[in-house]
Write a protein that holds these residues in place. Structure first.
Motif, PDB file in Angstrom:
ATOM      1  N   LYS A  57      -4.631  -9.162  63.824  1.00  0.00           N
ATOM      2  CA  LYS A  57      -5.031 -10.005  62.677  1.00  0.00           C
ATOM      3  C   LYS A  57      -6.453  -9.707  62.209  1.00  0.00           C
ATOM      4  O   LYS A  57      -6.748  -9.767  61.016  1.00  0.00           O
ATOM      5  CB  LYS A  57      -4.920 -11.482  63.051  1.00  0.00           C
ATOM      6  N   LYS A  58      -7.352  -9.397  63.156  1.00  0.00           N
ATOM      7  CA  LYS A  58      -8.735  -9.112  62.723  1.00  0.00           C
ATOM      8  C   LYS A  58      -8.808  -7.773  62.011  1.00  0.00           C
ATOM      9  O   LYS A  58      -9.629  -7.586  61.120  1.00  0.00           O
ATOM     10  CB  LYS A  58      -9.695  -9.140  63.912  1.00  0.00           C
ATOM     11  N   ILE A  59      -7.953  -6.856  62.407  1.00  0.00           N
ATOM     12  CA  ILE A  59      -7.925  -5.564  61.702  1.00  0.00           C
ATOM     13  C   ILE A  59      -7.508  -5.828  60.255  1.00  0.00           C
ATOM     14  O   ILE A  59      -8.093  -5.287  59.309  1.00  0.00           O
ATOM     15  CB  ILE A  59      -6.937  -4.583  62.381  1.00  0.00           C
ATOM     16  N   ALA A  94      -8.725 -16.706  67.302  1.00  0.00           N
ATOM     17  CA  ALA A  94      -9.668 -16.208  68.305  1.00  0.00           C
ATOM     18  C   ALA A  94     -10.023 -17.334  69.274  1.00  0.00           C
ATOM     19  O   ALA A  94     -10.166 -18.491  68.865  1.00  0.00           O
ATOM     20  CB  ALA A  94     -10.932 -15.694  67.620  1.00  0.00           C
ATOM     21  N   THR A  95     -10.151 -16.983  70.546  1.00  0.00           N
ATOM     22  CA  THR A  95     -10.462 -17.995  71.569  1.00  0.00           C
ATOM     23  C   THR A  95     -11.431 -17.417  72.601  1.00  0.00           C
ATOM     24  O   THR A  95     -11.654 -16.216  72.642  1.00  0.00           O
ATOM     25  CB  THR A  95      -9.184 -18.404  72.351  1.00  0.00           C
ATOM     26  N   GLY A  96     -11.935 -18.289  73.445  1.00  0.00           N
ATOM     27  CA  GLY A  96     -12.780 -17.855  74.555  1.00  0.00           C
ATOM     28  C   GLY A  96     -11.958 -17.660  75.823  1.00  0.00           C
ATOM     29  O   GLY A  96     -12.497 -17.673  76.928  1.00  0.00           O
ATOM     30  N   ASN A 132     -17.892  -1.756  65.873  1.00  0.00           N
ATOM     31  CA  ASN A 132     -17.156  -2.625  66.800  1.00  0.00           C
ATOM     32  C   ASN A 132     -15.722  -2.150  66.998  1.00  0.00           C
ATOM     33  O   ASN A 132     -15.201  -2.192  68.113  1.00  0.00           O
ATOM     34  CB  ASN A 132     -17.239  -4.084  66.335  1.00  0.00           C
ATOM     35  N   PHE A 133     -15.099  -1.667  65.932  1.00  0.00           N
ATOM     36  CA  PHE A 133     -13.761  -1.102  66.148  1.00  0.00           C
ATOM     37  C   PHE A 133     -13.854   0.146  67.019  1.00  0.00           C
ATOM     38  O   PHE A 133     -13.002   0.364  67.879  1.00  0.00           O
ATOM     39  CB  PHE A 133     -13.073  -0.784  64.814  1.00  0.00           C
ATOM     40  N   GLN A 134     -14.882   0.968  66.820  1.00  0.00           N
ATOM     41  CA  GLN A 134     -14.974   2.172  67.650  1.00  0.00           C
ATOM     42  C   GLN A 134     -15.078   1.791  69.128  1.00  0.00           C
ATOM     43  O   GLN A 134     -14.499   2.441  69.989  1.00  0.00           O
ATOM     44  CB  GLN A 134     -16.155   3.053  67.223  1.00  0.00           C
TER      45      GLN A 134
HETATM   46  P1  FDA Z   1      -9.402  -9.011  68.664  1.00  0.00           P
HETATM   47  O1  FDA Z   1     -10.066 -10.296  68.449  1.00  0.00           O
HETATM   48  O2  FDA Z   1      -9.182  -8.092  67.531  1.00  0.00           O
HETATM   49  O3  FDA Z   1      -7.999  -9.201  69.389  1.00  0.00           O
HETATM   50  C1  FDA Z   1      -7.809 -10.182  70.367  1.00  0.00           C
HETATM   51  C2  FDA Z   1      -6.359 -10.579  70.378  1.00  0.00           C
HETATM   52  O4  FDA Z   1      -6.165 -11.533  71.427  1.00  0.00           O
HETATM   53  C3  FDA Z   1      -5.913 -11.265  69.099  1.00  0.00           C
HETATM   54  O5  FDA Z   1      -4.718 -10.670  68.633  1.00  0.00           O
HETATM   55  C4  FDA Z   1      -5.721 -12.724  69.478  1.00  0.00           C
HETATM   56  O6  FDA Z   1      -4.646 -13.349  68.796  1.00  0.00           O
HETATM   57  C5  FDA Z   1      -5.392 -12.610  70.969  1.00  0.00           C
HETATM   58  N1  FDA Z   1      -5.767 -13.805  71.714  1.00  0.00           N
HETATM   59  C6  FDA Z   1      -6.953 -14.466  71.676  1.00  0.00           C
HETATM   60  N2  FDA Z   1      -6.911 -15.528  72.493  1.00  0.00           N
HETATM   61  C7  FDA Z   1      -5.661 -15.540  73.051  1.00  0.00           C
HETATM   62  C8  FDA Z   1      -5.005 -16.412  73.955  1.00  0.00           C
HETATM   63  N3  FDA Z   1      -5.620 -17.485  74.475  1.00  0.00           N
HETATM   64  N4  FDA Z   1      -3.724 -16.131  74.316  1.00  0.00           N
HETATM   65  C9  FDA Z   1      -3.101 -15.031  73.799  1.00  0.00           C
HETATM   66  N5  FDA Z   1      -3.661 -14.185  72.926  1.00  0.00           N
HETATM   67  C10 FDA Z   1      -4.941 -14.431  72.565  1.00  0.00           C
HETATM   68  N6  FDA Z   1     -15.398  -4.365  63.016  1.00  0.00           N
HETATM   69  C11 FDA Z   1     -15.500  -3.111  62.536  1.00  0.00           C
HETATM   70  O7  FDA Z   1     -15.774  -2.188  63.313  1.00  0.00           O
HETATM   71  N7  FDA Z   1     -15.269  -2.853  61.202  1.00  0.00           N
HETATM   72  C12 FDA Z   1     -14.956  -3.847  60.316  1.00  0.00           C
HETATM   73  O8  FDA Z   1     -14.689  -3.585  59.131  1.00  0.00           O
HETATM   74  C13 FDA Z   1     -14.908  -5.179  60.799  1.00  0.00           C
HETATM   75  N8  FDA Z   1     -14.683  -6.216  59.951  1.00  0.00           N
HETATM   76  C14 FDA Z   1     -14.556  -7.482  60.434  1.00  0.00           C
HETATM   77  C15 FDA Z   1     -14.301  -8.528  59.549  1.00  0.00           C
HETATM   78  C16 FDA Z   1     -14.161  -9.824  60.029  1.00  0.00           C
HETATM   79  C17 FDA Z   1     -13.922 -10.953  59.068  1.00  0.00           C
HETATM   80  C18 FDA Z   1     -14.243 -10.064  61.431  1.00  0.00           C
HETATM   81  C19 FDA Z   1     -14.048 -11.438  62.001  1.00  0.00           C
HETATM   82  C20 FDA Z   1     -14.516  -9.018  62.313  1.00  0.00           C
HETATM   83  C21 FDA Z   1     -14.689  -7.729  61.828  1.00  0.00           C
HETATM   84  N9  FDA Z   1     -14.983  -6.661  62.682  1.00  0.00           N
HETATM   85  C22 FDA Z   1     -15.100  -5.398  62.180  1.00  0.00           C
HETATM   86  C23 FDA Z   1     -15.070  -6.857  64.148  1.00  0.00           C
HETATM   87  C24 FDA Z   1     -13.725  -6.450  64.796  1.00  0.00           C
HETATM   88  O9  FDA Z   1     -12.685  -7.120  64.119  1.00  0.00           O
HETATM   89  C25 FDA Z   1     -13.693  -6.794  66.282  1.00  0.00           C
HETATM   90  O10 FDA Z   1     -14.810  -6.250  66.917  1.00  0.00           O
HETATM   91  C26 FDA Z   1     -12.420  -6.244  66.917  1.00  0.00           C
HETATM   92  O11 FDA Z   1     -11.296  -6.764  66.259  1.00  0.00           O
HETATM   93  C27 FDA Z   1     -12.352  -6.584  68.389  1.00  0.00           C
HETATM   94  O12 FDA Z   1     -11.126  -6.110  68.892  1.00  0.00           O
HETATM   95  P2  FDA Z   1     -10.470  -6.752  70.176  1.00  0.00           P
HETATM   96  O13 FDA Z   1      -9.133  -6.109  70.315  1.00  0.00           O
HETATM   97  O14 FDA Z   1     -11.407  -6.693  71.325  1.00  0.00           O
HETATM   98  O15 FDA Z   1     -10.302  -8.297  69.841  1.00  0.00           O
END
Ligand code: FDA
Length: 394
Positions: free
Chosen positions: A44-46, A173-175, A379-381
């Motif tokens: 979803k964040k992607i 998003a959660t902790g 952050n994506f990298q």
């Molecule tokens: P991410 O948060 O993507 O994935 C975590 C997953 O865990 C989610 O699918 C969530 O549903 C799941 N989850 C969470 N809690 C849970 C629970 N309790 N039980 C089950 N599942 C759970 N970075 C970048 O490099 N370029 C960009 O263009 C952007 N743009 C951007 C825009 C916006 C609006 C935001 C908020 C963020 C960005 N970022 C970004 C940052 C980037 O989105 C972020 O760093 C990565 O998505 C992190 O990837 P992760 O897979 O670690 O976590």
């Protein structure tokens, strides 16, 4: 009747960028991998990133563009899975891309293509993905992790924490990553919102009247400096320069904005010599948006022609314009933060494999870990590189 226990080689919690990359890499090495996410949709964040076009990497990726209690931690993973590696994957999937500014690479089309690509890579590795499954009890014993999700139970010798950080809770998003890490005795570096707008109060409330005005500045906090646009908002300060510097700002601290990033030192004395009949407001209006120029000139309290002002006053005014100090009273919080700084302490993890040193088989990747990149694809990298590193080791 409860479902029978299902066996996998690895269970990945979280179907975001890091979790999907990890699962695909491990699956393609022949591992049986299960991914579980409580959201009804993967990545979803992607999908919301980069204004819907996903700024998926940055060609200037280097460890010094990441904040962490251990600035060396990210080197290994970033060095082994580079922007070029991710770009090769993007191109293999026929996704058109372009470089915007400052090395930021975006999809020409849509961020959906990146999610589709990661899901296709997972499929190629035979990964099982379960979306919309709340994660229940997690236990560990006899070298195996047992994860309850909905009415199912899965067992595996490896468990990957890839549930990200708490920024943007409204999209799920959660902790959770921190709770789980604590359950296993891992330390957490205090999480705080980063890449986030800063709020102003008190005297600086006046700047709120400039909501919508933006200017090219150098934002500074300590030794960090970013030259990009700053945007004045009805709550305070935003725009790329502010988001970047927010990662370095701490409560109670200040930031400085240089409103004259292109002017040589002594610019005002030179203006006095060349155009003695001009007022400060008119001079600043030649460089900055009109409303901002007016407020800055008013606050500097210099009225009349430059020609009638003492050189010392002009030098002082120039100094202030080069380092205009703001004392934010807070940030817009996790609701608006693009990322979370802090997280699972890097001291707990192997930088090569992302495995917890004290809990064999437990891994943490992506934003859940105390590694936070600059704005602009960093952050994506990190998500791809840390996910890939764990995916090689599971
Ligand atoms: P991410 O948060 O993507 O994935 C975590 C997953 O865990 C989610 O699918 C969530 O549903 C799941 N989850 C969470 N809690 C849970 C629970 N309790 N039980 C089950 N599942 C759970 N970075 C970048 O490099 N370029 C960009 O263009 C952007 N743009 C951007 C825009 C916006 C609006 C935001 C908020 C963020 C960005 N970022 C970004 C940052 C980037 O989105 C972020 O760093 C990565 O998505 C992190 O990837 P992760 O897979 O670690 O976590």
């Amino acid at each position: 009747m409860p479902s029978p226990e299902e066996r996998f080689d690895a269970i990945v919690l979280g179907a975001g960028g890091a979790g999907l990359m990890c699962a695909a890499a491990a699956g393609q090495r022949g591992k049986r991998v299960l991914v579980i996410d409580h959201a009804g949709q993967a990545g979803k964040k992607i999908l919301i990133s980069g204004g819907g076009r996903c700024n998926f990497t940055n060609i200037h990726t280097a460890p010094d563009r990441y904040l962490s209690a251990n600035p060396h931690f990210a080197k290994s993973a970033l060095g082994r899975y580079t922007p070029a590696d991710f770009l090769a994957l993007v191109e293999r999937h026929g996704i058109a891309w372009h470089e915007k500014t400052l090395g930021q690479l975006f999809c020409d089309g849509s961020a959906r293509q990146i999610v589709a690509m990661l899901l296709a890579e997972c499929q190629a590795g035979g990964v099982t993905i379960r979306l919309g499954h709340a994660i229940g009890a997690i236990s560990h014993g006899d070298g195996r992790f047992r994860v309850t999700h909905g009415d199912r139970v899965a067992i595996a010798p490896s468990l990957v924490i890839a549930t990200g950080g708490p920024s943007i809770p409204k999209i799920g998003a959660t902790g959770f990553a921190y709770d789980l890490a604590r359950q296993f005795g891992l330390k957490i570096v205090e999480p705080r919102p980063a890449l986030v707008p800063l709020t102003l109060g008190g005297e600086e409330l006046l700047f709120r009247s400039l909501s919508g005005v933006s200017a090219d500045v150098i934002a500074r906090c300590g030794r960090a400096a970013f030259r990009e646009a700053a945007l004045l908002t009805h709550r305070g300060l935003s725009g790329p320069a502010i988001l970047q510097i927010s990662s370095y700002w701490r409560h109670g601290g200040s930031i400085d904005l240089d409103f004259l990033p292109d002017q040589a030192a002594g610019w005002m004395i030179e203006a006095k010599r060349a155009r003695p009949r001009i007022t400060l407001t008119t001079l600043l209006r030649g460089l900055l948006p009109g409303r901002l120029a007016d407020v800055l000139a008013e606050r500097l309290g210099l009225t009349g022609d430059l020609g009638n002002m003492p050189g010392r006053k002009l030098q002082e005014a120039e100094q202030r314009l080069r380092a205009w100090t703001f004392r934010p009273n807070g940030t817009e919080g996790f609701a608006k933060a693009e990322v979370t700084i802090g997280g699972i302490a890097t001291a707990e993890l192997s930088s090569r494999t992302m495995e917890a040193r004290r809990v064999p088989g437990l891994y943490a990747v992506g934003e859940a870990v105390d590694v936070t990149g600059w704005l602009g694809g960093y952050n994506f990298q990190w998500a791809w590189a840390s996910g890939w590193a764990a995916g090689q080791a599971l």
